[in-house]
Design a protein around this motif. Structure first.
Motif, mmCIF file in Angstrom:
data_model
loop_
_atom_site.group_PDB
_atom_site.id
_atom_site.type_symbol
_atom_site.label_atom_id
_atom_site.label_comp_id
_atom_site.label_asym_id
_atom_site.label_seq_id
_atom_site.Cartn_x
_atom_site.Cartn_y
_atom_site.Cartn_z
ATOM 1 N N MET A 197 -4.464 -3.725 6.420
ATOM 2 C CA MET A 197 -4.662 -4.848 6.648
ATOM 3 C C MET A 197 -4.502 -5.734 5.101
ATOM 4 O O MET A 197 -3.804 -6.756 5.118
ATOM 5 C CB MET A 197 -6.146 -5.274 7.088
ATOM 6 C CG MET A 197 -6.291 -7.048 7.450
ATOM 7 S SD MET A 197 -6.727 -8.021 5.821
ATOM 8 C CE MET A 197 -8.208 -7.309 5.462
ATOM 9 N N ILE A 198 -5.106 -5.316 4.196
ATOM 10 C CA ILE A 198 -4.989 -5.902 2.827
ATOM 11 C C ILE A 198 -3.437 -5.916 2.255
ATOM 12 O O ILE A 198 -3.398 -6.617 1.578
ATOM 13 C CB ILE A 198 -5.792 -5.353 1.893
ATOM 14 C CG1 ILE A 198 -7.343 -5.786 2.063
ATOM 15 C CG2 ILE A 198 -5.649 -5.650 0.664
ATOM 16 C CD1 ILE A 198 -8.529 -5.251 1.290
ATOM 17 N N GLN A 199 -2.709 -4.850 2.382
ATOM 18 C CA GLN A 199 -1.329 -4.640 2.062
ATOM 19 C C GLN A 199 -0.734 -6.017 2.531
ATOM 20 O O GLN A 199 0.231 -6.549 1.709
ATOM 21 C CB GLN A 199 -0.428 -3.593 2.531
ATOM 22 C CG GLN A 199 -1.030 -2.249 1.893
ATOM 23 C CD GLN A 199 -0.078 -1.213 2.744
ATOM 24 O OE1 GLN A 199 1.108 -1.445 3.111
ATOM 25 N NE2 GLN A 199 -0.796 -0.028 2.874
ATOM 26 N N THR A 200 -0.782 -6.401 3.806
ATOM 27 C CA THR A 200 -0.234 -7.653 4.142
ATOM 28 C C THR A 200 -0.490 -9.010 3.425
ATOM 29 O O THR A 200 0.271 -9.885 3.636
ATOM 30 C CB THR A 200 -0.533 -7.791 5.555
ATOM 31 O OG1 THR A 200 -2.184 -8.195 5.902
ATOM 32 C CG2 THR A 200 -0.239 -6.685 6.402
ATOM 33 N N THR A 201 -1.281 -8.856 2.506
ATOM 34 C CA THR A 201 -1.817 -10.081 1.804
ATOM 35 C C THR A 201 -1.221 -10.218 0.449
ATOM 36 O O THR A 201 -1.324 -11.189 -0.222
ATOM 37 C CB THR A 201 -3.380 -10.257 1.634
ATOM 38 O OG1 THR A 201 -3.608 -9.066 0.752
ATOM 39 C CG2 THR A 201 -4.153 -10.215 2.701
ATOM 40 N N VAL A 202 -0.501 -9.248 0.119
ATOM 41 C CA VAL A 202 0.245 -9.057 -1.195
ATOM 42 C C VAL A 202 1.965 -9.304 -0.982
ATOM 43 O O VAL A 202 2.354 -8.354 -0.190
ATOM 44 C CB VAL A 202 0.069 -7.615 -1.968
ATOM 45 C CG1 VAL A 202 0.770 -7.643 -3.354
ATOM 46 C CG2 VAL A 202 -1.410 -7.492 -1.935
ATOM 47 N N ASP A 203 2.568 -10.268 -1.496
ATOM 48 C CA ASP A 203 3.935 -10.485 -1.458
ATOM 49 C C ASP A 203 4.405 -9.493 -2.509
ATOM 50 O O ASP A 203 4.590 -10.148 -3.660
ATOM 51 C CB ASP A 203 4.141 -11.768 -1.444
ATOM 52 C CG ASP A 203 5.723 -12.370 -1.270
ATOM 53 O OD1 ASP A 203 6.369 -11.424 -0.802
ATOM 54 O OD2 ASP A 203 5.981 -13.326 -1.539
ATOM 55 N N ALA A 204 4.907 -8.385 -2.431
ATOM 56 C CA ALA A 204 5.451 -7.550 -3.389
ATOM 57 C C ALA A 204 6.938 -7.161 -2.869
ATOM 58 O O ALA A 204 6.993 -6.386 -2.091
ATOM 59 C CB ALA A 204 4.627 -6.495 -3.564
#
Length: 187
Positions: A22-29
């Motif tokens: 879930m937290i991965q989706t908050t990072v625009d990498a």
């Protein structure tokens, strides 16, 4: 004489995979520049020691067994953070909201062990955290938008701290693997 790359840490014995996804989706990498950590590699580092000789590892094991770290306690992961700074991200982590005083006490005792054995000590302020991601392409790190990550809201995640481990960090074809050399139960 053979060396091993070692550190003191605490295993995180709770499944964080769904939370990390879930937290991965908050990072625009761009370009998948972050390597996310899952499963058995999740831990809380208390003190990184580095490459040391096997005889020093034996002494570390003896010293660890002799220290009283008090009783098991609960810790709660409740917020996100980045090292060194949000504008220059390198490590993505989950912070400890409950149990911080106990972690500080444990780190103080571990630093005393390291001093006794003439091993280098990291003198930076200790911030208890669980690393969940590392930047792979440092040149492009400035492109990563970390605002949503730092403001991510999730249910607090509790785990019990009932042992301290001396880990070996082993490089494999699939990445780093951590293996327990010795553990000390909290009593």
């Amino acid at each position: 004489m053979k060396n091993k790359r070692v550190f003191f840490g605490i295993p995180v014995k709770v499944n964080l995979n769904t939370l990390i996804e879930m937290i991965q989706t908050t990072v625009d990498a761009p370009c998948g520049d972050i390597k996310w950590v899952y499963g058995k590699n999740l831990h809380l580092t208390l003190a990184f020691i580095g490459n040391i000789e096997l005889d020093k590892i034996e002494r570390l094991k003896e010293e660890l067994k002799s220290v009283n770290f008090d009783q098991p306690f609960n810790a709660v992961l409740n917020y996100t953070g980045i090292f060194p700074t949000p504008k220059d991200p390198n490590v993505f982590w989950l912070g400890i909201d409950k149990g911080e005083d106990r972690f500080q006490s444990i780190v103080k005792k571990i630093r005393e062990i390291l001093l006794k054995l003439d091993l280098l000590i990291d003198t930076k302020e200790f911030i208890p955290h669980v690393t969940i991601g590392r930047i792979q392409n440092k040149k492009e790190a400035w492109k990563i938008d970390t605002n949503s990550y730092l403001n991510a809201v999730f249910s607090p995640t509790r785990f019990i701290v009932n042992s301290i481990h001396l880990y070996e960090s082993i490089m494999t074809e699939k990445g780093v693997r951590y293996s327990t050399i010795v553990s000390k139960s909290l009593q």
